[in-house]
Design a protein around this motif. Structure first.
Motif, PDB file in Angstrom:
ATOM      1  N   GLU A 198       0.829  -1.201   0.000  1.00 24.27           N
ATOM      2  CA  GLU A 198       0.000   0.000   0.000  1.00 24.27           C
ATOM      3  C   GLU A 198       0.867   1.257   0.000  1.00 24.27           C
ATOM      4  N   ARG A 208      -4.582  -2.848  -5.616  1.00 23.00           N
ATOM      5  CA  ARG A 208      -6.022  -3.086  -5.420  1.00 23.00           C
ATOM      6  C   ARG A 208      -6.352  -4.565  -5.554  1.00 23.00           C
ATOM      7  N   GLN A 211      -5.336  -6.397  -2.451  1.00 20.46           N
ATOM      8  CA  GLN A 211      -6.197  -6.100  -1.307  1.00 20.46           C
ATOM      9  C   GLN A 211      -7.417  -7.015  -1.255  1.00 20.46           C
ATOM     10  N   TYR A 217      -6.160  -8.614   4.329  1.00 18.47           N
ATOM     11  CA  TYR A 217      -7.050  -7.801   5.158  1.00 18.47           C
ATOM     12  C   TYR A 217      -6.738  -8.015   6.637  1.00 18.47           C
ATOM     13  N   GLU A 224      -2.642  -2.189  11.588  1.00 14.28           N
ATOM     14  CA  GLU A 224      -3.418  -0.968  11.769  1.00 14.28           C
ATOM     15  C   GLU A 224      -3.766  -0.762  13.243  1.00 14.28           C
ATOM     16  N   GLN A 234     -13.208   2.570   8.543  1.00  7.09           N
ATOM     17  CA  GLN A 234     -12.693   3.583   7.631  1.00  7.09           C
ATOM     18  C   GLN A 234     -12.243   2.964   6.311  1.00  7.09           C
ATOM     19  N   ARG A 235     -12.297   1.645   6.234  1.00  8.91           N
ATOM     20  CA  ARG A 235     -12.042   0.926   4.981  1.00  8.91           C
ATOM     21  C   ARG A 235     -13.298   0.117   4.626  1.00  8.91           C
ATOM     22  N   LEU A 238     -13.098  -2.584   1.595  1.00  9.84           N
ATOM     23  CA  LEU A 238     -12.311  -3.779   1.915  1.00  9.84           C
ATOM     24  C   LEU A 238     -13.033  -4.645   2.944  1.00  9.84           C
ATOM     25  N   THR A 239     -13.660  -4.002   3.907  1.00  7.55           N
ATOM     26  CA  THR A 239     -14.370  -4.757   4.945  1.00  7.55           C
ATOM     27  C   THR A 239     -15.538  -5.533   4.362  1.00  7.55           C
TER      28      THR A 239
END
Length: 268
Positions: A198, A208, A211, A217, A224, A234-235, A238-239
């Motif tokens: 990233e 991408r 990811q 993840y 994180e 905040q993602r 992705l979540t």
């Protein structure tokens, strides 16, 4: 979805047996070794030392996003070691033990969960080690550490989904476990364990695609949380993608498991 509900009911109903068998397997696996269960913790520490010397010192990866490479690498490799071993062990859990449980009143669907639990002891030890390394490099406790609870739950759900799916397919296709071993070796290098994808150094499209990997993840999420760089909500993209992948393997894996469970002994 009914099969998924049945799957979770069987896991919760037999939780006590799952923990007892997992403890027994831990002791049985290392009873003939002089160091015994110490190997559960010694092996990953040796691997971490090798990767740090090669990538952190040899290739001079001093920092990643302003964070020293050693704590960055250690907190990423900790969930990876657990996910890799739990995935491979769970995939062969049914064809290794189905003969035994066929003579007992014990659901076959709990066999992958036993492997998930039996590997947790080394995971917790490595997590403590990761925190210590982080503290030595100036990382301080922060509110983001509570995010570990979410990522730990997400990791377990991913491994349960993959365990049910892989264990059923491994019975139906005996070569599948060998293919899975090769796939996990490849995923090690494209899950962001040793390299940070990233960054501006990698093409956005390439990053991408990487990811989409659910292991990525979890690995990036543990980092994180430790370094306090953001929350999982905040993602959102992705979540959502991660939980859709988990749901897919849960649905397909549960369907295959309950469709062929009565024939597992004959197939083996």
């Amino acid at each position: 979805m009914k099969e998924v509900v049945t799957l979770f009911k069987e896991q919760f109903k037999n939780m006590g047996i799952i923990f007892r068998i997992s403890r027994y397997e831990d002791m049985a696996n290392y009873q003939s070794h002089y160091l015994g269960l110490v190997w559960e913790y010694l092996y990953p520490l040796i691997q971490i030392g090798i990767y740090w010397i090669v990538f952190g010192v040899g290739l001079k990866h001093g920092q990643s996003n302003g964070v020293d490479y050693l704590p960055w690498m250690v907190i990423g490799i900790t969930p990876w070691f657990y996910m890799n071993r739990a995935t491979l062990d769970a995939s062969k859990s049914i064809y290794q033990r189905v003969g035994m449980v066929s003579k007992m009143k014990f659901p076959v669907s709990a066999l992958p969960s036993i492997k998930l639990v039996s590997n947790l002891s080394s995971f917790w030890t490595m997590m403590v080690f990761s925190i210590i390394v982080g503290l030595l490099y100036g990382v301080r406790p922060n509110i983001y550490w509570f995010e570990w609870l979410y990522y730990f739950f997400a990791m377990l759900m991913l491994l349960l989904a993959l365990g049910i799916f892989n264990s059923a397919v491994s019975v139906l296709i005996r070569d599948f476990h060998m293919l899975l071993q090769s796939a996990m070796r490849m995923l090690f290098y494209i899950s962001g364990v040793l390299f940070n994808f990233e960054t501006s150094s990698f093409p956005p499209l390439f990053a991408r695609i990487l990811q989409l990997n659910p292991f990525f993840y979890v690995v990036s999420g543990f980092r994180e949380a430790l370094f306090g760089t953001g929350w999982f909500w905040q993602r959102p993209t992705l979540t959502i993608e991660f939980w859709l992948i988990v749901l897919f393997f849960l649905l397909v894996g549960s369907h295959l498991h309950y469709k062929f469970r009565a024939r597992f002994v004959d197939l083996i």
